[in-house]
Design a protein around this motif. Structure first.
Motif, PDB file in Angstrom:
ATOM      1  N   MET A   4      -4.351  -4.544  -7.146  1.00  0.00           N
ATOM      2  CA  MET A   4      -2.991  -4.015  -7.273  1.00  0.00           C
ATOM      3  C   MET A   4      -2.194  -4.290  -5.999  1.00  0.00           C
ATOM      4  O   MET A   4      -1.041  -4.728  -6.064  1.00  0.00           O
ATOM      5  N   VAL A   5      -2.812  -4.040  -4.849  1.00  0.00           N
ATOM      6  CA  VAL A   5      -2.147  -4.275  -3.566  1.00  0.00           C
ATOM      7  C   VAL A   5      -1.819  -5.758  -3.432  1.00  0.00           C
ATOM      8  O   VAL A   5      -0.702  -6.132  -3.056  1.00  0.00           O
ATOM      9  N   ALA A   6      -2.802  -6.598  -3.728  1.00  0.00           N
ATOM     10  CA  ALA A   6      -2.617  -8.044  -3.590  1.00  0.00           C
ATOM     11  C   ALA A   6      -1.471  -8.545  -4.469  1.00  0.00           C
ATOM     12  O   ALA A   6      -0.622  -9.315  -4.001  1.00  0.00           O
ATOM     13  N   THR A   7      -1.432  -8.094  -5.712  1.00  0.00           N
ATOM     14  CA  THR A   7      -0.370  -8.523  -6.627  1.00  0.00           C
ATOM     15  C   THR A   7       0.998  -8.125  -6.101  1.00  0.00           C
ATOM     16  O   THR A   7       1.915  -8.941  -6.042  1.00  0.00           O
ATOM     17  N   LEU A   8       1.137  -6.876  -5.687  1.00  0.00           N
ATOM     18  CA  LEU A   8       2.423  -6.392  -5.193  1.00  0.00           C
ATOM     19  C   LEU A   8       2.818  -7.086  -3.889  1.00  0.00           C
ATOM     20  O   LEU A   8       3.996  -7.368  -3.655  1.00  0.00           O
ATOM     21  N   ALA A   9       1.847  -7.398  -3.058  1.00  0.00           N
ATOM     22  CA  ALA A   9       2.126  -8.043  -1.767  1.00  0.00           C
ATOM     23  C   ALA A   9       2.314  -9.552  -1.895  1.00  0.00           C
ATOM     24  O   ALA A   9       2.768 -10.199  -0.952  1.00  0.00           O
ATOM     25  N   GLY A  10       1.935 -10.104  -3.043  1.00  0.00           N
ATOM     26  CA  GLY A  10       2.078 -11.540  -3.241  1.00  0.00           C
ATOM     27  C   GLY A  10       1.006 -12.359  -2.534  1.00  0.00           C
ATOM     28  O   GLY A  10       1.266 -13.486  -2.094  1.00  0.00           O
ATOM     29  N   VAL A  11      -0.185 -11.774  -2.402  1.00  0.00           N
ATOM     30  CA  VAL A  11      -1.311 -12.480  -1.788  1.00  0.00           C
ATOM     31  C   VAL A  11      -2.503 -12.407  -2.739  1.00  0.00           C
ATOM     32  O   VAL A  11      -2.474 -11.697  -3.733  1.00  0.00           O
ATOM     33  N   THR A  12      -3.556 -13.116  -2.417  1.00  0.00           N
ATOM     34  CA  THR A  12      -4.765 -13.034  -3.233  1.00  0.00           C
ATOM     35  C   THR A  12      -5.634 -11.888  -2.716  1.00  0.00           C
ATOM     36  O   THR A  12      -5.573 -11.541  -1.531  1.00  0.00           O
TER      37      THR A  12
ATOM     38  N   VAL B 169       0.842  -1.203   0.000  1.00  0.00           N
ATOM     39  CA  VAL B 169       0.000   0.000   0.000  1.00  0.00           C
ATOM     40  C   VAL B 169       0.874   1.247   0.000  1.00  0.00           C
ATOM     41  O   VAL B 169       0.661   2.173  -0.794  1.00  0.00           O
ATOM     42  N   ARG B 170       1.858   1.284   0.892  1.00  0.00           N
ATOM     43  CA  ARG B 170       2.736   2.471   0.965  1.00  0.00           C
ATOM     44  C   ARG B 170       3.440   2.705  -0.377  1.00  0.00           C
ATOM     45  O   ARG B 170       3.537   3.844  -0.841  1.00  0.00           O
ATOM     46  N   GLN B 171       3.932   1.639  -0.992  1.00  0.00           N
ATOM     47  CA  GLN B 171       4.624   1.777  -2.276  1.00  0.00           C
ATOM     48  C   GLN B 171       3.663   2.263  -3.359  1.00  0.00           C
ATOM     49  O   GLN B 171       3.998   3.171  -4.126  1.00  0.00           O
ATOM     50  N   LEU B 172       2.477   1.688  -3.426  1.00  0.00           N
ATOM     51  CA  LEU B 172       1.514   2.087  -4.448  1.00  0.00           C
ATOM     52  C   LEU B 172       1.066   3.534  -4.277  1.00  0.00           C
ATOM     53  O   LEU B 172       0.857   4.247  -5.267  1.00  0.00           O
ATOM     54  N   LEU B 173       0.935   3.970  -3.035  1.00  0.00           N
ATOM     55  CA  LEU B 173       0.529   5.358  -2.800  1.00  0.00           C
ATOM     56  C   LEU B 173       1.624   6.345  -3.201  1.00  0.00           C
ATOM     57  O   LEU B 173       1.332   7.507  -3.502  1.00  0.00           O
ATOM     58  N   LYS B 174       2.868   5.893  -3.214  1.00  0.00           N
ATOM     59  CA  LYS B 174       3.964   6.750  -3.702  1.00  0.00           C
ATOM     60  C   LYS B 174       3.933   6.851  -5.225  1.00  0.00           C
ATOM     61  O   LYS B 174       4.320   7.867  -5.793  1.00  0.00           O
ATOM     62  N   GLU B 175       3.475   5.793  -5.878  1.00  0.00           N
ATOM     63  CA  GLU B 175       3.536   5.702  -7.339  1.00  0.00           C
ATOM     64  C   GLU B 175       2.253   6.127  -8.046  1.00  0.00           C
ATOM     65  O   GLU B 175       2.277   6.443  -9.227  1.00  0.00           O
ATOM     66  N   HIS B 176       1.120   6.080  -7.327  1.00  0.00           N
ATOM     67  CA  HIS B 176      -0.180   6.323  -7.962  1.00  0.00           C
ATOM     68  C   HIS B 176      -1.026   7.271  -7.120  1.00  0.00           C
ATOM     69  O   HIS B 176      -0.842   7.370  -5.917  1.00  0.00           O
TER      70      HIS B 176
ATOM     71  N   LEU C 268      -6.666   1.139   3.901  1.00  0.00           N
ATOM     72  CA  LEU C 268      -5.963   2.430   3.870  1.00  0.00           C
ATOM     73  C   LEU C 268      -5.953   3.077   5.252  1.00  0.00           C
ATOM     74  O   LEU C 268      -4.949   3.643   5.672  1.00  0.00           O
ATOM     75  N   ALA C 269      -7.063   2.974   5.965  1.00  0.00           N
ATOM     76  CA  ALA C 269      -7.130   3.523   7.325  1.00  0.00           C
ATOM     77  C   ALA C 269      -6.170   2.784   8.251  1.00  0.00           C
ATOM     78  O   ALA C 269      -5.499   3.405   9.074  1.00  0.00           O
ATOM     79  N   ASP C 270      -6.081   1.468   8.120  1.00  0.00           N
ATOM     80  CA  ASP C 270      -5.175   0.675   8.959  1.00  0.00           C
ATOM     81  C   ASP C 270      -3.722   1.081   8.703  1.00  0.00           C
ATOM     82  O   ASP C 270      -2.944   1.249   9.644  1.00  0.00           O
ATOM     83  N   VAL C 271      -3.371   1.271   7.446  1.00  0.00           N
ATOM     84  CA  VAL C 271      -2.010   1.706   7.101  1.00  0.00           C
ATOM     85  C   VAL C 271      -1.768   3.112   7.653  1.00  0.00           C
ATOM     86  O   VAL C 271      -0.708   3.396   8.205  1.00  0.00           O
ATOM     87  N   ALA C 272      -2.759   3.987   7.534  1.00  0.00           N
ATOM     88  CA  ALA C 272      -2.621   5.348   8.047  1.00  0.00           C
ATOM     89  C   ALA C 272      -2.443   5.346   9.558  1.00  0.00           C
ATOM     90  O   ALA C 272      -1.596   6.076  10.094  1.00  0.00           O
ATOM     91  N   LEU C 273      -3.223   4.538  10.250  1.00  0.00           N
ATOM     92  CA  LEU C 273      -3.090   4.470  11.711  1.00  0.00           C
ATOM     93  C   LEU C 273      -1.708   3.967  12.113  1.00  0.00           C
ATOM     94  O   LEU C 273      -1.118   4.457  13.078  1.00  0.00           O
ATOM     95  N   GLU C 274      -1.196   3.019  11.375  1.00  0.00           N
ATOM     96  CA  GLU C 274       0.152   2.501  11.668  1.00  0.00           C
ATOM     97  C   GLU C 274       1.184   3.609  11.481  1.00  0.00           C
ATOM     98  O   GLU C 274       2.124   3.726  12.257  1.00  0.00           O
TER      99      GLU C 274
END
Length: 181
Positions: free
Chosen positions: A40-48, A24-31, A63-69
């Motif tokens: 997109m997140v799943a593909t980059l993270a290697g999960v379904t 998520v952090r990487q994608l938010l830097k790029e998009h 996104l909220a969970d990532v922001a809280l972290e």
């Protein structure tokens, strides 16, 4: 409303969560945020995608969970030697961070989170450190709710809803009010 499920710290679950948060952090830097999707997140993270939906329910909660972290500070608030100085240093840093584009996005993400109280807990913990540092050295310590209501609330309100954020002079006025000065 979906809420992130509690997970054990460490182990496979923690590695998967970190991989997804990192993606998520990487994608938010790029998009642009509006262009980021669960696949997109799943593909980059290697999960379904179902892994993400099962854990977070939807992209907004993720996104909220990532922001809280990201809101959790890495270090204790700066110790300046005085209560006012500590609160001023903390408040100026908070204003600066939240007024940045990533900070504004983080506040918007957290606003849609089912765990809104977490922000108060994170900020309250930082303020508690400052207050405990000065317990016994200052006659009258303000309570955490007063600091949140008189300093943090105007900062957030002005960033999200006004034409301009608080100036440093206005922030200092709020600090004086919070400390009864």
């Amino acid at each position: 409303m979906n809420q992130p499920k509690e997970v054990r710290t460490g182990g496979r679950s923690a590695r998967v969560q970190e991989s997804i948060h990192s993606a998520v952090r990487q994608l938010l830097k790029e998009h642009e945020r509006a262009n980021v999707t669960v696949p997109m997140v799943a593909t980059l993270a290697g999960v379904t995608p179902s892994t993400i939906y099962r854990r977070w329910g939807d992209l907004n909660v993720l996104l909220a969970d990532v922001a809280l972290e990201r809101m959790r500070p890495d270090t204790e608030p700066l110790a300046t030697g005085s209560l006012r100085g500590d609160i001023q240093a903390w408040a100026e840093q908070y204003l600066d961070e939240m007024n940045s584009e990533p900070g504004r996005n983080m506040m918007r993400d957290v606003q849609s989170s089912p765990t809104k109280g977490t922000c108060v807990q994170i900020l309250g913990a930082q303020l508690r450190i400052i207050l405990e540092r000065h317990r016994g050295h200052v006659d009258q310590l303000p309570d955490i709710d007063r600091l949140l209501n008189v300093i943090v609330a105007p900062v957030v309100f002005r960033i999200l809803f006004a034409e301009a954020p608080l100036t440093l002079e206005q922030l200092n006025e709020q600090i004086d009010l919070a400390l009864g000065q």
